[in-house]
Design an enzyme around this catalytic site. Structure first.
Site, short mmCIF file in Angstrom:
data_model
loop_
_atom_site.label_atom_id
_atom_site.label_comp_id
_atom_site.label_asym_id
_atom_site.label_seq_id
_atom_site.Cartn_x
_atom_site.Cartn_y
_atom_site.Cartn_z
N THR A 13 -4.88 -7.60 3.85
CA THR A 13 -4.00 -8.64 4.82
C THR A 13 -3.53 -7.70 5.87
OG1 THR A 13 -3.78 -10.23 3.18
CG2 THR A 13 -2.46 -10.51 5.32
N VAL A 14 -2.54 -6.80 5.02
CA VAL A 14 -1.91 -6.00 6.07
C VAL A 14 -2.57 -4.87 6.68
CG1 VAL A 14 0.17 -4.29 6.27
CG2 VAL A 14 0.11 -6.58 4.81
N LYS A 104 6.58 -2.88 -0.90
CA LYS A 104 8.17 -3.15 -1.35
C LYS A 104 8.26 -3.05 -2.88
CE LYS A 104 6.08 -7.77 -1.13
NZ LYS A 104 6.13 -9.07 -0.37
N GLU A 128 10.14 -0.60 7.57
CA GLU A 128 10.65 -1.97 8.35
C GLU A 128 9.88 -3.11 7.50
OE1 GLU A 128 12.99 -2.84 10.88
OE2 GLU A 128 12.87 -4.47 9.49
N GLY A 133 9.27 -8.77 6.11
CA GLY A 133 8.17 -8.93 7.10
C GLY A 133 8.42 -8.48 8.66
N GLU A 189 0.54 -16.49 -3.28
CA GLU A 189 -0.63 -15.62 -3.78
C GLU A 189 -1.39 -16.71 -5.16
OE1 GLU A 189 -1.44 -12.39 -3.36
OE2 GLU A 189 0.26 -12.37 -1.81
N LYS A 204 13.42 -6.89 -2.81
CA LYS A 204 13.71 -6.67 -1.03
C LYS A 204 15.30 -6.40 -1.07
CE LYS A 204 10.03 -9.41 0.42
NZ LYS A 204 9.57 -10.73 0.58
N1 LIG Z 1 0.74 -9.73 2.78
C1 LIG Z 1 1.89 -9.89 3.21
O1 LIG Z 1 2.19 -10.64 4.03
C2 LIG Z 1 2.81 -8.67 2.98
C3 LIG Z 1 4.18 -8.57 3.61
C4 LIG Z 1 4.96 -7.37 3.30
C5 LIG Z 1 4.58 -6.63 2.55
N2 LIG Z 1 3.50 -6.63 2.00
C6 LIG Z 1 3.02 -5.66 0.98
O2 LIG Z 1 2.04 -4.76 1.72
C7 LIG Z 1 0.99 -4.23 0.84
C8 LIG Z 1 -0.34 -4.65 0.91
O3 LIG Z 1 -0.37 -6.17 0.90
P1 LIG Z 1 -1.80 -7.12 1.21
O4 LIG Z 1 -1.48 -8.40 1.21
O5 LIG Z 1 -2.34 -6.35 2.56
O6 LIG Z 1 -2.72 -6.70 -0.06
P2 LIG Z 1 -4.26 -7.03 -0.35
O7 LIG Z 1 -4.63 -7.90 0.62
O8 LIG Z 1 -4.24 -7.33 -1.68
O9 LIG Z 1 -4.89 -5.46 0.08
C9 LIG Z 1 -4.62 -4.47 -0.72
C10 LIG Z 1 -5.47 -3.33 -0.03
O10 LIG Z 1 -5.22 -2.09 -0.99
C11 LIG Z 1 -6.34 -1.69 -1.38
N3 LIG Z 1 -5.92 -1.04 -2.56
C12 LIG Z 1 -5.17 -1.61 -3.63
N4 LIG Z 1 -4.87 -0.59 -4.59
C13 LIG Z 1 -5.42 0.21 -4.29
C14 LIG Z 1 -5.66 1.71 -4.99
N5 LIG Z 1 -5.07 1.86 -6.09
N6 LIG Z 1 -6.15 2.44 -4.21
C15 LIG Z 1 -6.67 2.38 -2.80
N7 LIG Z 1 -6.76 1.16 -2.45
C16 LIG Z 1 -6.10 0.40 -3.05
C17 LIG Z 1 -7.36 -2.90 -1.64
O11 LIG Z 1 -8.54 -2.25 -1.78
P3 LIG Z 1 -9.85 -3.11 -2.03
O12 LIG Z 1 -10.14 -4.02 -0.41
O13 LIG Z 1 -11.14 -2.53 -2.01
O14 LIG Z 1 -9.61 -4.19 -2.82
C18 LIG Z 1 -7.13 -3.68 -0.15
O15 LIG Z 1 -7.79 -3.09 0.74
C19 LIG Z 1 1.42 -4.60 -0.77
O16 LIG Z 1 2.20 -3.60 -1.09
C20 LIG Z 1 2.44 -5.94 -0.29
O17 LIG Z 1 3.45 -5.94 -1.15
C21 LIG Z 1 2.56 -7.59 1.97
#
Ligand SMILES: NC(=O)c1ccc[n+]([C@@H]2O[C@H](COP(=O)([O-])OP(=O)(O)OC[C@H]3O[C@@H](n4cnc5c(N)ncnc54)[C@H](OP(=O)(O)O)[C@@H]3O)[C@@H](O)[C@H]2O)c1
Length: 328
Positions: A13-14, A104, A128, A133, A189, A204
């Site tokens: 997502t991010v 986080k 940030e 977010g 989730e 946070k």
């Molecule tokens: N989503 C939000 O609104 C939000 C808001 C604030 C903070 N965050 C933080 O931002 C981060 C990402 O969130 P997200 O929602 O984007 O997560 P996500 O949709 O689950 O995406 C995670 C990405 O990281 C890759 N990944 C995970 N573990 C890995 C590893 N060990 N080695 C290499 N690549 C790896 C995954 O690869 P694959 O695609 O191959 O599975 C995927 O592309 C998290 O730490 C989350 O807490 C998210």
């Protein structure tokens, strides 16, 4: 025109949001900063997964392909969990990359060590997006600190919990039905444990504590209660008395310098600044010696709010780099 080369760790997502914003705003960024931004590599876990096409960009599952590429200047980190993210960023800082993270879980525990390391290595570290977010709380507190003293930071730091409490009140439905709706709408989730147990808000809060007070309380001393403790009867009784439940994370410092933290459902009345904050929004009240109370409200998660907070960090860093170049 000079270019800045970046790598993305994570393309969920991010990560995808960062890619989209850097592409959509390519021309504006070029005009504003004088740099062409070039995304050269993206790290994922599974290179075979079908995902958005990213022509000309190397997709890899090998972090060393990125960390051994000395052409790369900046790394955006948006993978999940404490490890391997902490080890990757420690190595990246040691090698002189500038870092922007949204992680986080990792940053609540290791943020202070990474910030110290970044200072020693003279690289930028933006975080940030780790807290609330799209609400610019890190930038706001950072800019207040030199001339003021923060006494208390409290607020709604988990949008999923706030959505569920709002839905229970507005639609008169029980916790499980409201949680299901949050999942259907993509706010929660598949495994919502960290959101509804209060763990996510706690992390946070610890990031904010380190920033505002220079330290965190002992994690075991902070009571953490989730919204799963709130029943539909509780919400209905509160409603009758013109009160609302909010899930509030709260950290303050007393006159002796001791920190007091708590995370849990709180009943609030119509005159409270968090009373009108409904749905998935986050809201944070910062109390300082000189300002009194300042409240920031906005989207606490999601692709664009989170990614735009990271791109905001990035552009601020380029600005600083530019000033250094001009001054020299
Ligand atoms: N989503 C939000 O609104 C939000 C808001 C604030 C903070 N965050 C933080 O931002 C981060 C990402 O969130 P997200 O929602 O984007 O997560 P996500 O949709 O689950 O995406 C995670 C990405 O990281 C890759 N990944 C995970 N573990 C890995 C590893 N060990 N080695 C290499 N690549 C790896 C995954 O690869 P694959 O695609 O191959 O599975 C995927 O592309 C998290 O730490 C989350 O807490 C998210």
């Amino acid at each position: 025109m000079p270019s800045i080369k970046v790598a993305l760790l994570g393309f969920g997502t991010v990560g995808e949001g960062i890619y989209r914003i850097l592409n959509e705003r390519k021309e504006e960024i070029r005009q504003e900063t004088g740099y062409a931004i070039d995304i050269v590599s993206i790290l994922v876990r599974d290179t075979a997964k079908e995902r958005l096409a990213t022509p000309g960009i190397k997709i890899t599952d090998d972090i060393q392909e990125i960390l051994s590429n000395s052409d790369i200047d900046f790394i955006f980190e948006a993978i999940v969990g404490e490890e391997p993210a902490y080890s990757y960023l420690t190595e990246a800082i040691e090698k002189g990359f500038h870092i922007i993270t949204a992680n986080k879980t990792m940053f609540a525990k290791h943020g202070s060590a990474l910030l110290k390391h970044a200072k020693v290595r003279d690289v930028h570290l933006g975080y940030e997006a780790t807290t609330a977010g799209g609400v610019p709380i890190i930038r706001t507190v950072t800019s207040l600190l030199p001339a003021d003293r923060v006494r208390r930071v409290r607020g709604i730091l988990n949008g999923t919990s706030n959505f569920i409490l709002t839905k229970m009140r507005e639609a008169g439905i029980p916790f499980n039905a409201a949680l299901h709706e949050a999942q259907v709408l993509g706010y929660a989730e598949a495994d919502p444990t960290d959101d509804i147990s209060g763990k996510d808000a706690f992390r946070k809060l610890m990031i904010l504590s380190a920033l505002a007070f220079g330290s965190q309380p002992n994690w075991r001393d902070v009571p953490v209660v989730g919204i799963d403790a709130v029943t539909i009867e509780d919400v209905a009784d509160a409603f009758k008395n013109q009160l609302r439940y909010r899930h509030v994370a709260d950290i303050s410092i007393d006159e002796k310098g001791a920190l007091h933290g708590s995370v849990g459902p709180v009943l609030i009345g119509t005159d409270h600044p968090l009373y009108g904050v409904d749905g998935v929004d986050n809201a944070i009240i910062v109390e300082t010696d000189h300002l009194g109370a300042l409240t920031l409200v906005g989207p606490g998660a999601g692709m664009y709010p989170t990614a735009s907070a990271m791109v905001g960090d990035f552009l601020q860093m380029i600005g600083k780099r530019e000033r250094v170049l001009v001054n020299n």
